[in-house]
Motif scaffolding. Structure first.
Motif, PDB file in Angstrom:
ATOM      1  N   GLU A   1       0.847  -1.204   0.000  1.00  2.00           N
ATOM      2  CA  GLU A   1       0.000   0.000   0.000  1.00  2.00           C
ATOM      3  C   GLU A   1       0.871   1.239   0.000  1.00  2.00           C
ATOM      4  O   GLU A   1       2.050   1.195   0.353  1.00  2.00           O
ATOM      5  N   MET A   2       0.256   2.381  -0.366  1.00  2.00           N
ATOM      6  CA  MET A   2       1.038   3.622  -0.410  1.00  2.00           C
ATOM      7  C   MET A   2       1.420   4.069   0.992  1.00  2.00           C
ATOM      8  O   MET A   2       0.760   3.747   1.980  1.00  2.00           O
ATOM      9  N   ILE A   3       2.508   4.818   1.062  1.00  2.00           N
ATOM     10  CA  ILE A   3       3.029   5.317   2.345  1.00  2.00           C
ATOM     11  C   ILE A   3       2.242   6.577   2.717  1.00  2.00           C
ATOM     12  O   ILE A   3       1.927   7.395   1.864  1.00  2.00           O
ATOM     13  N   SER A   4       1.951   6.738   3.997  1.00  3.11           N
ATOM     14  CA  SER A   4       1.228   7.934   4.438  1.00  3.11           C
ATOM     15  C   SER A   4       2.088   9.173   4.227  1.00  3.11           C
ATOM     16  O   SER A   4       3.282   9.172   4.507  1.00  3.11           O
ATOM     17  N   ARG A   5       1.446  10.228   3.746  1.00  5.93           N
ATOM     18  CA  ARG A   5       2.183  11.488   3.532  1.00  5.93           C
ATOM     19  C   ARG A   5       1.951  12.469   4.691  1.00  5.93           C
ATOM     20  O   ARG A   5       2.363  13.611   4.622  1.00  5.93           O
ATOM     21  N   VAL A  27       8.252  10.720  -1.356  1.00  5.77           N
ATOM     22  CA  VAL A  27       6.977  10.389  -0.704  1.00  5.77           C
ATOM     23  C   VAL A  27       5.785  11.028  -1.435  1.00  5.77           C
ATOM     24  O   VAL A  27       4.659  10.555  -1.336  1.00  5.77           O
ATOM     25  N   PHE A  28       6.025  12.088  -2.187  1.00  7.85           N
ATOM     26  CA  PHE A  28       4.926  12.741  -2.921  1.00  7.85           C
ATOM     27  C   PHE A  28       4.703  12.110  -4.296  1.00  7.85           C
ATOM     28  O   PHE A  28       3.850  12.549  -5.052  1.00  7.85           O
ATOM     29  N   ASN A  29       5.504  11.093  -4.623  1.00  9.29           N
ATOM     30  CA  ASN A  29       5.378  10.448  -5.932  1.00  9.29           C
ATOM     31  C   ASN A  29       4.386   9.295  -5.909  1.00  9.29           C
ATOM     32  O   ASN A  29       3.925   8.871  -4.852  1.00  9.29           O
ATOM     33  N   GLU A  30       4.076   8.788  -7.087  1.00  7.76           N
ATOM     34  CA  GLU A  30       3.407   7.501  -7.240  1.00  7.76           C
ATOM     35  C   GLU A  30       4.392   6.604  -7.991  1.00  7.76           C
ATOM     36  O   GLU A  30       5.246   7.118  -8.729  1.00  7.76           O
ATOM     37  N   TYR A  87      -2.619   4.607  -4.404  1.00  5.75           N
ATOM     38  CA  TYR A  87      -2.350   5.830  -5.183  1.00  5.75           C
ATOM     39  C   TYR A  87      -3.511   6.213  -6.102  1.00  5.75           C
ATOM     40  O   TYR A  87      -3.315   6.930  -7.077  1.00  5.75           O
ATOM     41  N   ASN A  88      -4.726   5.722  -5.797  1.00  6.63           N
ATOM     42  CA  ASN A  88      -5.892   5.953  -6.653  1.00  6.63           C
ATOM     43  C   ASN A  88      -5.687   5.457  -8.079  1.00  6.63           C
ATOM     44  O   ASN A  88      -6.214   6.028  -9.035  1.00  6.63           O
ATOM     45  N   PHE A  89      -4.908   4.390  -8.226  1.00  6.09           N
ATOM     46  CA  PHE A  89      -4.658   3.813  -9.546  1.00  6.09           C
ATOM     47  C   PHE A  89      -5.930   3.179 -10.121  1.00  6.09           C
ATOM     48  O   PHE A  89      -6.764   2.645  -9.388  1.00  6.09           O
ATOM     49  N   THR A  90      -6.030   3.221 -11.441  1.00  2.00           N
ATOM     50  CA  THR A  90      -7.034   2.429 -12.149  1.00  2.00           C
ATOM     51  C   THR A  90      -6.497   0.993 -12.245  1.00  2.00           C
ATOM     52  O   THR A  90      -5.299   0.768 -12.027  1.00  2.00           O
ATOM     53  N   SER A  91      -7.349   0.044 -12.641  1.00  3.71           N
ATOM     54  CA  SER A  91      -6.871  -1.333 -12.854  1.00  3.71           C
ATOM     55  C   SER A  91      -5.795  -1.344 -13.934  1.00  3.71           C
ATOM     56  O   SER A  91      -4.816  -2.089 -13.853  1.00  3.71           O
ATOM     57  N   PHE A  92      -5.971  -0.505 -14.942  1.00  2.27           N
ATOM     58  CA  PHE A  92      -5.003  -0.406 -16.049  1.00  2.27           C
ATOM     59  C   PHE A  92      -3.638   0.054 -15.525  1.00  2.27           C
ATOM     60  O   PHE A  92      -2.603  -0.541 -15.818  1.00  2.27           O
ATOM     61  N   ALA A  93      -3.641   1.109 -14.692  1.00  2.00           N
ATOM     62  CA  ALA A  93      -2.380   1.657 -14.156  1.00  2.00           C
ATOM     63  C   ALA A  93      -1.646   0.619 -13.308  1.00  2.00           C
ATOM     64  O   ALA A  93      -0.411   0.578 -13.289  1.00  2.00           O
ATOM     65  N   GLU A 142       7.184   0.896  -5.349  1.00  4.46           N
ATOM     66  CA  GLU A 142       6.048   0.011  -5.550  1.00  4.46           C
ATOM     67  C   GLU A 142       6.007  -1.070  -4.463  1.00  4.46           C
ATOM     68  O   GLU A 142       4.946  -1.490  -4.023  1.00  4.46           O
ATOM     69  N   ASN A 143       7.185  -1.478  -4.004  1.00  2.00           N
ATOM     70  CA  ASN A 143       7.267  -2.488  -2.934  1.00  2.00           C
ATOM     71  C   ASN A 143       7.155  -1.888  -1.535  1.00  2.00           C
ATOM     72  O   ASN A 143       7.327  -2.590  -0.540  1.00  2.00           O
ATOM     73  N   GLY A 144       6.903  -0.579  -1.457  1.00  2.00           N
ATOM     74  CA  GLY A 144       6.698   0.070  -0.166  1.00  2.00           C
ATOM     75  C   GLY A 144       7.977   0.402   0.583  1.00  2.00           C
ATOM     76  O   GLY A 144       7.940   0.746   1.765  1.00  2.00           O
ATOM     77  N   ASP A 145       9.136   0.327  -0.095  1.00  2.00           N
ATOM     78  CA  ASP A 145      10.427   0.612   0.548  1.00  2.00           C
ATOM     79  C   ASP A 145      10.842   2.047   0.217  1.00  2.00           C
ATOM     80  O   ASP A 145      11.577   2.303  -0.740  1.00  2.00           O
TER      81      ASP A 145
END
Length: 413
Positions: A17-21, A46-49, A310-316, A345-348
């Motif tokens: 999951e995405m990291i809290s900002r 941290v502000f990226n996707e 990150y509010n990704f679509t299934s496609f993203a 993407e791996n949360g690191d």
């Protein structure tokens, strides 16, 4: 999840999951930049996707079925309304995508082949200052080509960041010997400092059919005082004699419809008192459908836990996919191989941050080296030329990427 198979079969989840900002203040970075262009500002990771801007561009292709539909229609006005729906659908994945994509490194590439959708795409970062990304998608059955180059100008205005996607989209329907061109609307992320981030797109998008002289003018409406206009798109198609043939309306976050202009005008007069919902409910449609309208496009619903991803679509969510054996086929410059994006993407977040700094430093060192030797950077798959339909400067695909000969690709990672 351990295996890539587990994650990618689901196609509705990322490995982490995405990291809290919440603990990071964007204000500390941006307060020095009011009114400035942001392309040279290094933002914390941290502000990226976990996607490169080249992958964001490939999201234009999510609704390729609309291009196939346009290819199949014999009437040019009907084709134009489907092309208009495609132009709107191409920017729909921006909704609630408040994470910033990674800036592509000079020479970075991204390829996407979707056999079931009948296309393949290649993109390349062709310039670093200013940042320019070029892309070229082609039908596997020689039905269409879709290409363009984008220079995203980002400006910070105190409470919001405005992105102007400079550059022209060109869609060629080969069977019909037609070319359509347009530029995308402005995009703005609000509440950068405080409150819930939200996105609007606004401005006029003019789609021109260079073969018939038909034109579609779409107005992406700004939010307005009470949010009544939020996400609304309205416009019309006119033929070369400037006669209005269809009215197009809807929301870029939901759906687009087409209706006869006379019906539209009569309905508008009768409907002046009708009110539209301010908020955007989850399921309930907030576009009032005029009787006699034809649905052109409806958005694909996002996966259930998109908000934690990150509010990704299934496609993203599939864009970093590395299928078995794929790695040895890819160009070494493909952003699926970028270690900072992979780590994020791996949360690191720590590895993502140190890798991002390392790659940016490597890029700076290579640039210094080139200027010392008075060497020019040469692009690999695209060349600066002239768009044959608009006469304007454009980055054009020179071909050869899918021959899979990558021996002279730069080592950028």
């Amino acid at each position: 999840m351990n295996s890539e198979e587990e994650f990618y079969d689901a196609e509705t989840a990322l490995p982490a999951e995405m990291i809290s900002r919440n603990n990071f203040s964007v204000w500390n970075i941006l307060k020095k930049c009011i009114g400035m262009e942001l392309s040279k500002i290094a933002m914390p990771v941290v502000f990226n996707e976990p996607l490169s801007f080249l992958q964001r561009i490939s999201e234009y292709m999510e609704h390729t079925h609309l291009i196939h539909k346009a290819c199949s229609l014999s009437d040019s006005i009907e084709r134009m309304q489907v092309v208009a729906a495609f132009a709107v659908s191409a920017v729909a994945s921006q909704w609630e995508r408040t994470g910033k994509p990674f800036n592509p490194l000079l020479g970075e590439t991204y390829e996407l082949t979707r056999e079931e959708e009948g296309y393949r795409l290649i993109s390349e970062q062709v310039s670093h200052h200013p940042p320019i990304s070029a892309f070229h998608a082609q039908s596997l059955k020689q039905e269409f080509e879709f290409h363009g180059s984008i220079y995203p100008k980002l400006k910070f205005w105190g409470k919001s960041v405005e992105a102007e996607p400079k550059g022209t989209m060109t869609l060629e329907l080969l069977k019909h010997k037609e070319a359509y061109t347009w530029t995308n609307p402005m995009c703005c992320v609000h509440n950068i400092i405080l409150g819930k981030l939200w996105i609007e797109q606004y401005g006029t998008v003019e789609i021109v059919n260079h073969s018939t002289g038909d034109k579609c003018v779409l107005n992406f409406k700004p939010c307005g005082m009470f949010g009544k206009e939020l996400h609304r798109v309205e416009g019309h198609i006119q033929d070369k004699s400037k006669k209005k043939r269809r009215v197009i309306y809807g929301k870029w976050t939901e759906c687009m419809y087409s209706v006869d202009p006379k019906v539209y005008e009569a309905n508008k007069k009768a409907d002046k008192k009708a009110d539209l919902a301010d908020e955007m409910p989850e399921v309930q449609e907030t576009v009032t459908v005029i009787p006699g309208s034809a649905l052109l496009w409806r958005i694909t619903p996002r996966p259930a836990h998109s908000a934690q991803m990150y509010n990704f679509t299934s496609f993203a969510m599939t864009l970093n996919e590395l299928e078995p054996g794929m790695e040895r086929l890819l160009a070494p410059t493909d952003c699926r191989l970028r270690p900072d994006i992979k780590a994020m993407e791996n949360g690191d977040i720590d590895t993502a941050s140190t890798e991002k700094e390392r790659l940016e430093e490597k890029q700076r060192a290579a640039r210094k080296e080139r200027s010392k030797d008075e060497e020019e950077w040469s692009t690999r798959w695209f060349q600066l030329g002239t768009n044959p339909h608009t006469g304007a400067e454009d980055w054009l695909y020179t071909g050869g990427y899918f021959d899979r000969s990558y021996t002279d690709c730069p080592n950028i990672y």
